[in-house]
Motif scaffolding. Structure first.
Motif, PDB file in Angstrom:
ATOM      1  N   ALA A   1      11.990  12.371  14.265  1.00  0.00           N
ATOM      2  CA  ALA A   1      10.977  13.246  14.270  1.00  0.00           C
ATOM      3  C   ALA A   1      10.921  14.558  15.062  1.00  0.00           C
ATOM      4  O   ALA A   1      10.567  15.620  14.530  1.00  0.00           O
ATOM      5  N   ARG A   2      11.684  14.735  16.009  1.00  0.00           N
ATOM      6  CA  ARG A   2      11.949  15.787  16.877  1.00  0.00           C
ATOM      7  C   ARG A   2      13.368  16.426  16.430  1.00  0.00           C
ATOM      8  O   ARG A   2      14.451  15.664  16.627  1.00  0.00           O
ATOM      9  N   GLY A   3      13.491  17.498  16.309  1.00  0.00           N
ATOM     10  CA  GLY A   3      14.785  18.390  16.304  1.00  0.00           C
ATOM     11  C   GLY A   3      15.420  18.337  14.855  1.00  0.00           C
ATOM     12  O   GLY A   3      16.374  18.567  14.519  1.00  0.00           O
ATOM     13  N   LEU A   4      14.793  17.571  13.809  1.00  0.00           N
ATOM     14  CA  LEU A   4      15.198  17.340  12.702  1.00  0.00           C
ATOM     15  C   LEU A   4      14.837  18.670  11.564  1.00  0.00           C
ATOM     16  O   LEU A   4      13.843  18.658  11.502  1.00  0.00           O
ATOM     17  N   ASP A   5      16.166  19.239  11.044  1.00  0.00           N
ATOM     18  CA  ASP A   5      15.589  20.379  10.422  1.00  0.00           C
ATOM     19  C   ASP A   5      16.180  20.156   8.822  1.00  0.00           C
ATOM     20  O   ASP A   5      17.318  20.568   8.670  1.00  0.00           O
ATOM     21  N   ILE A   6      15.162  19.601   8.049  1.00  0.00           N
ATOM     22  CA  ILE A   6      15.608  19.611   6.699  1.00  0.00           C
ATOM     23  C   ILE A   6      14.477  20.284   6.115  1.00  0.00           C
ATOM     24  O   ILE A   6      13.224  19.941   5.918  1.00  0.00           O
ATOM     25  N   PRO A   7      14.543  21.590   5.358  1.00  0.00           N
ATOM     26  CA  PRO A   7      13.692  22.315   5.224  1.00  0.00           C
ATOM     27  C   PRO A   7      12.622  21.938   3.965  1.00  0.00           C
ATOM     28  O   PRO A   7      11.478  22.563   3.679  1.00  0.00           O
ATOM     29  N   ASN A   8      13.237  21.165   3.206  1.00  0.00           N
ATOM     30  CA  ASN A   8      12.532  21.202   1.737  1.00  0.00           C
ATOM     31  C   ASN A   8      12.157  19.714   1.750  1.00  0.00           C
ATOM     32  O   ASN A   8      12.382  18.933   0.835  1.00  0.00           O
ATOM     33  N   VAL A   9      11.170  18.990   2.630  1.00  0.00           N
ATOM     34  CA  VAL A   9      10.676  17.682   2.512  1.00  0.00           C
ATOM     35  C   VAL A   9       9.211  17.776   1.830  1.00  0.00           C
ATOM     36  O   VAL A   9       8.359  18.477   2.522  1.00  0.00           O
ATOM     37  N   SER A  10       9.107  17.142   0.890  1.00  0.00           N
ATOM     38  CA  SER A  10       7.878  17.220   0.225  1.00  0.00           C
ATOM     39  C   SER A  10       6.605  16.519   0.810  1.00  0.00           C
ATOM     40  O   SER A  10       5.413  16.830   0.865  1.00  0.00           O
ATOM     41  N   HIS A  11       7.132  15.210   1.321  1.00  0.00           N
ATOM     42  CA  HIS A  11       5.980  14.341   1.818  1.00  0.00           C
ATOM     43  C   HIS A  11       6.545  13.555   3.307  1.00  0.00           C
ATOM     44  O   HIS A  11       7.730  13.495   3.250  1.00  0.00           O
ATOM     45  N   VAL A  12       5.497  13.356   3.866  1.00  0.00           N
ATOM     46  CA  VAL A  12       5.531  12.542   5.008  1.00  0.00           C
ATOM     47  C   VAL A  12       4.583  11.545   5.237  1.00  0.00           C
ATOM     48  O   VAL A  12       3.465  11.605   4.963  1.00  0.00           O
TER      49      VAL A  12
ATOM     50  N   MET B   1       0.716  -1.258   0.001  1.00  0.00           N
ATOM     51  CA  MET B   1      -0.076  -0.087  -0.019  1.00  0.00           C
ATOM     52  C   MET B   1       0.869   1.143   0.145  1.00  0.00           C
ATOM     53  O   MET B   1       0.675   2.339  -0.715  1.00  0.00           O
ATOM     54  N   LEU B   2       1.829   1.205   0.689  1.00  0.00           N
ATOM     55  CA  LEU B   2       3.073   2.381   0.663  1.00  0.00           C
ATOM     56  C   LEU B   2       3.645   2.590  -0.527  1.00  0.00           C
ATOM     57  O   LEU B   2       3.438   3.740  -1.078  1.00  0.00           O
ATOM     58  N   ARG B   3       4.079   1.596  -1.145  1.00  0.00           N
ATOM     59  CA  ARG B   3       4.609   1.694  -2.516  1.00  0.00           C
ATOM     60  C   ARG B   3       3.333   2.318  -3.486  1.00  0.00           C
ATOM     61  O   ARG B   3       3.868   3.177  -4.425  1.00  0.00           O
ATOM     62  N   SER B   4       2.331   1.753  -3.452  1.00  0.00           N
ATOM     63  CA  SER B   4       1.045   2.151  -4.312  1.00  0.00           C
ATOM     64  C   SER B   4       0.845   3.828  -4.204  1.00  0.00           C
ATOM     65  O   SER B   4       0.636   4.472  -4.968  1.00  0.00           O
ATOM     66  N   LEU B   5       0.906   4.139  -2.820  1.00  0.00           N
ATOM     67  CA  LEU B   5       0.841   5.799  -2.371  1.00  0.00           C
ATOM     68  C   LEU B   5       1.710   6.499  -3.064  1.00  0.00           C
ATOM     69  O   LEU B   5       1.648   7.382  -3.502  1.00  0.00           O
ATOM     70  N   ILE B   6       3.052   6.062  -2.963  1.00  0.00           N
ATOM     71  CA  ILE B   6       4.064   6.720  -3.284  1.00  0.00           C
ATOM     72  C   ILE B   6       4.180   6.887  -4.997  1.00  0.00           C
ATOM     73  O   ILE B   6       4.065   8.113  -5.577  1.00  0.00           O
ATOM     74  N   GLU B   7       3.804   5.785  -5.697  1.00  0.00           N
ATOM     75  CA  GLU B   7       3.566   6.023  -6.939  1.00  0.00           C
ATOM     76  C   GLU B   7       2.483   6.693  -7.328  1.00  0.00           C
ATOM     77  O   GLU B   7       2.426   7.554  -8.500  1.00  0.00           O
TER      78      GLU B   7
ATOM     79  N   GLU C   1       1.360   9.349  -5.798  1.00  0.00           N
ATOM     80  CA  GLU C   1       1.801  10.737  -5.457  1.00  0.00           C
ATOM     81  C   GLU C   1       2.657  11.467  -6.815  1.00  0.00           C
ATOM     82  O   GLU C   1       2.845  12.465  -7.117  1.00  0.00           O
ATOM     83  N   GLY C   2       3.319  10.252  -7.589  1.00  0.00           N
ATOM     84  CA  GLY C   2       4.068  10.685  -8.848  1.00  0.00           C
ATOM     85  C   GLY C   2       5.335  11.713  -8.485  1.00  0.00           C
ATOM     86  O   GLY C   2       5.710  11.733  -7.379  1.00  0.00           O
ATOM     87  N   GLU C   3       5.481  12.597  -9.554  1.00  0.00           N
ATOM     88  CA  GLU C   3       6.622  13.214  -9.323  1.00  0.00           C
ATOM     89  C   GLU C   3       6.729  14.369  -8.395  1.00  0.00           C
ATOM     90  O   GLU C   3       7.482  15.059  -7.903  1.00  0.00           O
ATOM     91  N   GLY C   4       5.241  14.812  -7.923  1.00  0.00           N
ATOM     92  CA  GLY C   4       5.039  15.717  -6.779  1.00  0.00           C
ATOM     93  C   GLY C   4       5.773  15.137  -5.545  1.00  0.00           C
ATOM     94  O   GLY C   4       6.367  16.024  -4.627  1.00  0.00           O
ATOM     95  N   CYS C   5       6.114  13.930  -5.269  1.00  0.00           N
ATOM     96  CA  CYS C   5       6.800  13.295  -4.184  1.00  0.00           C
ATOM     97  C   CYS C   5       8.364  13.408  -4.414  1.00  0.00           C
ATOM     98  O   CYS C   5       8.935  12.570  -4.949  1.00  0.00           O
TER      99      CYS C   5
END
Length: 206
Positions: A134-145, A61-67, A69-73
């Motif tokens: 989850a806490r204190g991780l600063d990566i400014p440009n993450v498109s998806h969680v 299901m996770l892999r299908s969700l990623i697919e 979402e396409g290039e936006g992910c």
């Protein structure tokens, strides 16, 4: 100074014990999720009750969700509740051709830093993580969680999805849930004062 999206009662007790007249400043209601994040919940029922089958179908299901979402992910952090599941999900994604790596507390610090550096510079697309990230991780440009698991502690939902939609950017947070997660899900929605929009489950590719 202490900055947090949530303030658990036990943390508040500690601050009151050790600090003298601390000033509290709130820019939004506690446990608020950012309006820049599009949230979604995919509920599905595994074909069988045994954990092995449910876990396998969840990975599909996770892999299908990623697919879907396409290039936006462009990139994503995938959260699991258990460290052993972080490793299995990461290995499964790699096996199916995805550029992924695990990060959790049992890894050497040098390995964690190398993995994070790869995710930051774009050479790694998927970071499969336990809540240590989850806490204190600063990566400014993450498109998806992706919440592969519904968090056991409702506050962790706020911290997890807050890894995307940062600094005014748009982000997407999708969560997988099975019927056994209903109580955990209710606790999250009660905390954030929001019904997470239900999203149709994608067709499992296998």
């Amino acid at each position: 100074l202490f900055f947090s999206a949530t303030m658990a009662p036990e943390i508040e007790r500690i601050t009151n014990t050790f600090l003298s007249n601390p000033a509290r400043v709130e820019v939004a209601r506690q446990s608020t999720t950012s309006e820049t994040i599009t949230q979604g919940l995919v509920q599905f029922k595994p074909s069988r009750r045994d954990r092995a089958t449910a876990f396998k179908e969840k990975r599909e299901m996770l892999r299908s969700l990623i697919e879907r979402e396409g290039e936006g992910c462009r990139n994503a952090i995938i959260f699991c509740n258990r460290k052993m599941d972080v490793d299995v999900v990461a290995k499964s994604l790699i096996k199916h051709g995805y550029n992924a790596a695990p990060i959790h507390g049992d890894l050497e610090q040098s390995q964690r830093m190398k993995t994070l550096d790869g995710f930051r510079d774009g050479s790694l697309r998927f970071l499969v993580a336990s809540d240590v990230a989850a806490r204190g991780l600063d990566i400014p440009n993450v498109s998806h969680v992706f919440n592969f698991d519904v968090p056991s502690h409702s506050e962790d939902y706020v911290h997890r999805i807050g890894r995307t939609g940062r600094a005014g950017r748009k982000g997407t947070a999708l969560m997988l849930a099975v019927p056994a997660d209903d109580k955990l899900l209710a606790a999250i929605e009660d905390l954030v004062k929001l019904e997470i929009p239900r999203v149709e489950a994608p067709q499992i590719e296998g």
